[in-house]
Design a protein around this motif. Structure first.
Motif, PDB file in Angstrom:
ATOM      1  N   ALA A 175     -28.829 -28.524 -17.776  1.00  0.00           N
ATOM      2  CA  ALA A 175     -29.685 -28.467 -18.956  1.00  0.00           C
ATOM      3  C   ALA A 175     -29.955 -29.883 -19.464  1.00  0.00           C
ATOM      4  O   ALA A 175     -29.281 -30.846 -19.073  1.00  0.00           O
ATOM      5  N   THR A 176     -30.916 -30.027 -20.376  1.00  0.00           N
ATOM      6  CA  THR A 176     -31.291 -31.354 -20.879  1.00  0.00           C
ATOM      7  C   THR A 176     -30.510 -31.770 -22.122  1.00  0.00           C
ATOM      8  O   THR A 176     -30.761 -32.835 -22.684  1.00  0.00           O
ATOM      9  N   ASN A 177     -29.551 -30.942 -22.578  1.00  0.00           N
ATOM     10  CA  ASN A 177     -28.836 -31.250 -23.823  1.00  0.00           C
ATOM     11  C   ASN A 177     -27.535 -32.007 -23.617  1.00  0.00           C
ATOM     12  O   ASN A 177     -26.774 -32.212 -24.560  1.00  0.00           O
ATOM     13  N   GLY A 178     -27.240 -32.417 -22.379  1.00  0.00           N
ATOM     14  CA  GLY A 178     -26.013 -33.155 -22.108  1.00  0.00           C
ATOM     15  C   GLY A 178     -24.887 -32.314 -21.553  1.00  0.00           C
ATOM     16  O   GLY A 178     -23.823 -32.844 -21.198  1.00  0.00           O
ATOM     17  N   ASN A 179     -25.078 -31.005 -21.471  1.00  0.00           N
ATOM     18  CA  ASN A 179     -24.073 -30.129 -20.862  1.00  0.00           C
ATOM     19  C   ASN A 179     -24.037 -30.398 -19.353  1.00  0.00           C
ATOM     20  O   ASN A 179     -25.063 -30.314 -18.678  1.00  0.00           O
ATOM     21  N   ASN A 186     -11.503 -22.639 -17.407  1.00  0.00           N
ATOM     22  CA  ASN A 186     -12.251 -23.805 -17.872  1.00  0.00           C
ATOM     23  C   ASN A 186     -13.244 -24.206 -16.797  1.00  0.00           C
ATOM     24  O   ASN A 186     -12.877 -24.349 -15.632  1.00  0.00           O
ATOM     25  N   GLY A 187     -14.500 -24.393 -17.190  1.00  0.00           N
ATOM     26  CA  GLY A 187     -15.481 -24.875 -16.235  1.00  0.00           C
ATOM     27  C   GLY A 187     -15.231 -26.336 -15.941  1.00  0.00           C
ATOM     28  O   GLY A 187     -15.150 -27.161 -16.857  1.00  0.00           O
ATOM     29  N   THR A 188     -15.067 -26.690 -14.677  1.00  0.00           N
ATOM     30  CA  THR A 188     -14.788 -28.078 -14.320  1.00  0.00           C
ATOM     31  C   THR A 188     -15.951 -28.966 -14.718  1.00  0.00           C
ATOM     32  O   THR A 188     -17.112 -28.626 -14.547  1.00  0.00           O
ATOM     33  N   GLY A 189     -15.622 -30.138 -15.270  1.00  0.00           N
ATOM     34  CA  GLY A 189     -16.655 -31.100 -15.630  1.00  0.00           C
ATOM     35  C   GLY A 189     -17.129 -30.999 -17.057  1.00  0.00           C
ATOM     36  O   GLY A 189     -17.288 -32.014 -17.719  1.00  0.00           O
ATOM     37  N   GLN A 190     -17.330 -29.775 -17.606  1.00  0.00           N
ATOM     38  CA  GLN A 190     -17.932 -29.722 -18.934  1.00  0.00           C
ATOM     39  C   GLN A 190     -16.951 -29.332 -20.043  1.00  0.00           C
ATOM     40  O   GLN A 190     -17.205 -29.631 -21.183  1.00  0.00           O
ATOM     41  N   ASN A 191     -15.846 -28.663 -19.745  1.00  0.00           N
ATOM     42  CA  ASN A 191     -14.882 -28.365 -20.814  1.00  0.00           C
ATOM     43  C   ASN A 191     -13.454 -28.307 -20.273  1.00  0.00           C
ATOM     44  O   ASN A 191     -12.638 -27.558 -20.759  1.00  0.00           O
ATOM     45  N   ALA A 192     -13.177 -29.133 -19.273  1.00  0.00           N
ATOM     46  CA  ALA A 192     -11.849 -29.116 -18.670  1.00  0.00           C
ATOM     47  C   ALA A 192     -10.762 -29.545 -19.660  1.00  0.00           C
ATOM     48  O   ALA A 192      -9.609 -29.147 -19.528  1.00  0.00           O
ATOM     49  N   ALA A 193     -11.120 -30.360 -20.659  1.00  0.00           N
ATOM     50  CA  ALA A 193     -10.132 -30.823 -21.629  1.00  0.00           C
ATOM     51  C   ALA A 193     -10.140 -29.984 -22.907  1.00  0.00           C
ATOM     52  O   ALA A 193      -9.457 -30.309 -23.875  1.00  0.00           O
ATOM     53  N   ASP A 194     -10.900 -28.895 -22.905  1.00  0.00           N
ATOM     54  CA  ASP A 194     -11.027 -28.043 -24.081  1.00  0.00           C
ATOM     55  C   ASP A 194     -10.327 -26.718 -23.799  1.00  0.00           C
ATOM     56  O   ASP A 194     -10.210 -26.290 -22.655  1.00  0.00           O
ATOM     57  N   ASN A 195      -9.857 -26.042 -24.838  1.00  0.00           N
ATOM     58  CA  ASN A 195      -9.105 -24.805 -24.620  1.00  0.00           C
ATOM     59  C   ASN A 195      -9.985 -23.562 -24.576  1.00  0.00           C
ATOM     60  O   ASN A 195      -9.469 -22.455 -24.497  1.00  0.00           O
ATOM     61  N   HIS A 196     -11.301 -23.739 -24.632  1.00  0.00           N
ATOM     62  CA  HIS A 196     -12.184 -22.578 -24.549  1.00  0.00           C
ATOM     63  C   HIS A 196     -12.190 -22.024 -23.135  1.00  0.00           C
ATOM     64  O   HIS A 196     -12.198 -22.769 -22.155  1.00  0.00           O
ATOM     65  N   LEU A 205     -20.251 -31.147 -26.433  1.00  0.00           N
ATOM     66  CA  LEU A 205     -21.209 -32.205 -26.161  1.00  0.00           C
ATOM     67  C   LEU A 205     -20.894 -33.434 -27.007  1.00  0.00           C
ATOM     68  O   LEU A 205     -19.926 -33.459 -27.771  1.00  0.00           O
ATOM     69  N   GLU A 206     -21.709 -34.436 -26.864  1.00  0.00           N
ATOM     70  CA  GLU A 206     -21.525 -35.665 -27.637  1.00  0.00           C
ATOM     71  C   GLU A 206     -21.605 -35.356 -29.131  1.00  0.00           C
ATOM     72  O   GLU A 206     -22.442 -34.579 -29.568  1.00  0.00           O
ATOM     73  N   GLY A 207     -20.688 -35.946 -29.913  1.00  0.00           N
ATOM     74  CA  GLY A 207     -20.631 -35.686 -31.341  1.00  0.00           C
ATOM     75  C   GLY A 207     -19.900 -34.413 -31.695  1.00  0.00           C
ATOM     76  O   GLY A 207     -20.045 -33.907 -32.813  1.00  0.00           O
ATOM     77  N   ASP A 208     -19.125 -33.885 -30.749  1.00  0.00           N
ATOM     78  CA  ASP A 208     -18.339 -32.659 -30.928  1.00  0.00           C
ATOM     79  C   ASP A 208     -19.200 -31.421 -31.171  1.00  0.00           C
ATOM     80  O   ASP A 208     -18.714 -30.411 -31.671  1.00  0.00           O
ATOM     81  N   PHE A 209     -20.480 -31.493 -30.835  1.00  0.00           N
ATOM     82  CA  PHE A 209     -21.317 -30.301 -30.924  1.00  0.00           C
ATOM     83  C   PHE A 209     -20.969 -29.370 -29.768  1.00  0.00           C
ATOM     84  O   PHE A 209     -20.730 -29.809 -28.646  1.00  0.00           O
ATOM     85  N   ARG A 210     -20.929 -28.061 -30.050  1.00  0.00           N
ATOM     86  CA  ARG A 210     -20.585 -27.086 -29.021  1.00  0.00           C
ATOM     87  C   ARG A 210     -21.829 -26.338 -28.558  1.00  0.00           C
ATOM     88  O   ARG A 210     -22.596 -25.819 -29.365  1.00  0.00           O
ATOM     89  N   ASP A 211     -21.973 -26.299 -27.253  1.00  0.00           N
ATOM     90  CA  ASP A 211     -23.066 -25.558 -26.634  1.00  0.00           C
ATOM     91  C   ASP A 211     -22.511 -24.245 -26.098  1.00  0.00           C
ATOM     92  O   ASP A 211     -21.760 -24.222 -25.129  1.00  0.00           O
ATOM     93  N   SER A 212     -22.847 -23.148 -26.762  1.00  0.00           N
ATOM     94  CA  SER A 212     -22.488 -21.819 -26.261  1.00  0.00           C
ATOM     95  C   SER A 212     -23.649 -21.353 -25.380  1.00  0.00           C
ATOM     96  O   SER A 212     -24.736 -21.063 -25.879  1.00  0.00           O
ATOM     97  N   PHE A 213     -23.422 -21.330 -24.093  1.00  0.00           N
ATOM     98  CA  PHE A 213     -24.508 -21.082 -23.165  1.00  0.00           C
ATOM     99  C   PHE A 213     -24.217 -19.871 -22.289  1.00  0.00           C
ATOM    100  O   PHE A 213     -23.077 -19.397 -22.190  1.00  0.00           O
ATOM    101  N   ASN A 214     -25.260 -19.364 -21.666  1.00  0.00           N
ATOM    102  CA  ASN A 214     -25.099 -18.261 -20.728  1.00  0.00           C
ATOM    103  C   ASN A 214     -26.111 -18.403 -19.604  1.00  0.00           C
ATOM    104  O   ASN A 214     -27.211 -18.919 -19.796  1.00  0.00           O
ATOM    105  N   ASP A 215     -25.712 -17.976 -18.413  1.00  0.00           N
ATOM    106  CA  ASP A 215     -26.565 -18.007 -17.235  1.00  0.00           C
ATOM    107  C   ASP A 215     -26.406 -16.701 -16.479  1.00  0.00           C
ATOM    108  O   ASP A 215     -25.330 -16.082 -16.505  1.00  0.00           O
TER     109      ASP A 215
END
Length: 364
Positions: free
Chosen positions: A172-176, A204-214, A243-253
């Protein structure tokens, strides 16, 4: 290029050495339609923990050989990019380790040594439990892995296909940083009942939230048709990325794939629909599709062509679109060697990304 195209029109084929050695030297045709595509036997082999039906290997047996559980792969290449010059690459040195350890458990690890970047990356690494390797069984995996729907149909085993569809590799274009073909670090449970299989993954999805507990969640389902490897499948993914600035992208595919395989021709098509949150508050759509056709022209030689189309919304309006043709030839001159020449005519909003790449792949 013309001389190489003529030379390529001959040659036999065989399997990744460790898999072949453990199965007493079987030909690649037992599991592969061609080295870049699995038939039904090959798909079942991966689902059952990289084992043949009825195989009850024991790693503590006196007859066990290390060579039955390890392969080493080299893949140097040369690329010529329009307006970008020519680049030689030492490629990756890949170590495969794995196979069944007893009647129910198996493990697999793939470690890539990226020679040009002087980096080491662990790709697939997991332990798998299969209740009863047969036509009906339960499965569980833990570690880092890709959904089997993609591994067996779309992305292909690592170092087997040179490129992958843009819709499966784009972001995506939002930095995810998430891509549909990314691996997940977590657990997966599944059930196989004859031609139908269903898997549920959590991690945890590798690369985008590996350091997050979601915890991200995915679900796949597939229906097999015939023995050549034809099937229809579906995938859905619900994730959250910081994402940058601690914004969270809740996404689905979500995606659907359809594979038709005959003796000489194979066709693979996929459709992707995705939605991401942007820090500005708007929803960003990420949609794409691809269609690939492969044709065997001789034993060990296949021609392939794929059309890609992938669109990503911009927060300010409009979209970024990548589309174009990929075509190539894959040739297996010996049991352990593959040569691939691939050309791409891709365009991203008027910017050409045309290129030609030649890769030599050797397995030990």
């Amino acid at each position: 290029m013309a001389v190489l195209a003529v030379v390529i029109l001959a040659g036999p084929a065989n399997a990744v050495p460790a898999f072949s050695r453990r199965a007493e030297g079987v030909s690649c045709t037992m599991c592969h339609w061609h080295p870049n595509a699995l038939n039904q036997t090959g798909k079942d082999y991966l689902r059952q923990g990289t084992r043949l039906p009825g195989e009850e290997a024991s790693v503590v047996s006196a007859e066990t050989q290390f060579s039955h559980y390890a392969s080493f792969i080299l893949a140097p290449s040369i690329s010529a990019v329009e307006d970008g010059g020519t680049r030689f690459s030492a490629g990756d040195a890949v170590l495969w380790l794995g196979g069944p350890v007893d009647a129910k458990f198996s493990g697999l690890a793939e470690v890539e040594f990226k020679i040009d970047d002087e980096e080491v990356e662990v790709e697939e690494v997991y332990v798998q439990y299969v209740s009863t390797p047969d036509t009906r069984y339960f499965s569980a995996r833990m570690g880092q892995f890709q959904p089997l729907l993609f591994l067996t149909n779309v992305s292909g085993p690592p170092r087997i296909t040179l490129s992958r569809p843009a819709a499966m590799s784009g972001r995506a274009t939002n930095g995810n940083r998430f891509r549909p073909r990314d691996r997940v670090r977590g657990v997966e449970v599944g059930a196989v009942g004859g031609p139908v299989d269903v898997y549920l993954g959590l991690g945890n999805g590798t690369g985008q939230n590996a350091a997050d507990n979601h915890m991200d969640v995915y679900l796949t389902a597939e229906y097999d048709i015939g023995t050549q490897g034809s099937s229809v499948g579906a995938w859905a993914y619900w994730g959250e990325a910081v994402l940058e600035g601690d914004f969270r992208d809740s996404f689905n595919d979500s995606a659907t794939t359809e594979i038709y395989t005959a003796q000489q021709v194979r066709a693979v098509g996929g459709l992707l629909v995705g939605e991401n949150d942007d820090p500005s508050g708007v929803k960003l759509d990420n949609d794409g599709w691809f269609l690939e056709v492969d044709v065997k022209v001789r034993p060990g030689t296949a021609l392939y062509a794929r059309w890609d189309d992938f669109s990503r919304d911009l927060a300010a309006g409009g979209e970024v679109e990548t589309d174009g043709l990929t075509a190539g030839v894959s040739w297996r001159p010996t049991e352990v060697t593959r040569v691939t020449v691939e050309a791409q005519w891709l365009d991203t909003d008027g910017t050409s990304q045309d290129s030609v790449t030649a890769e030599v792949h050797i397995s030990f």
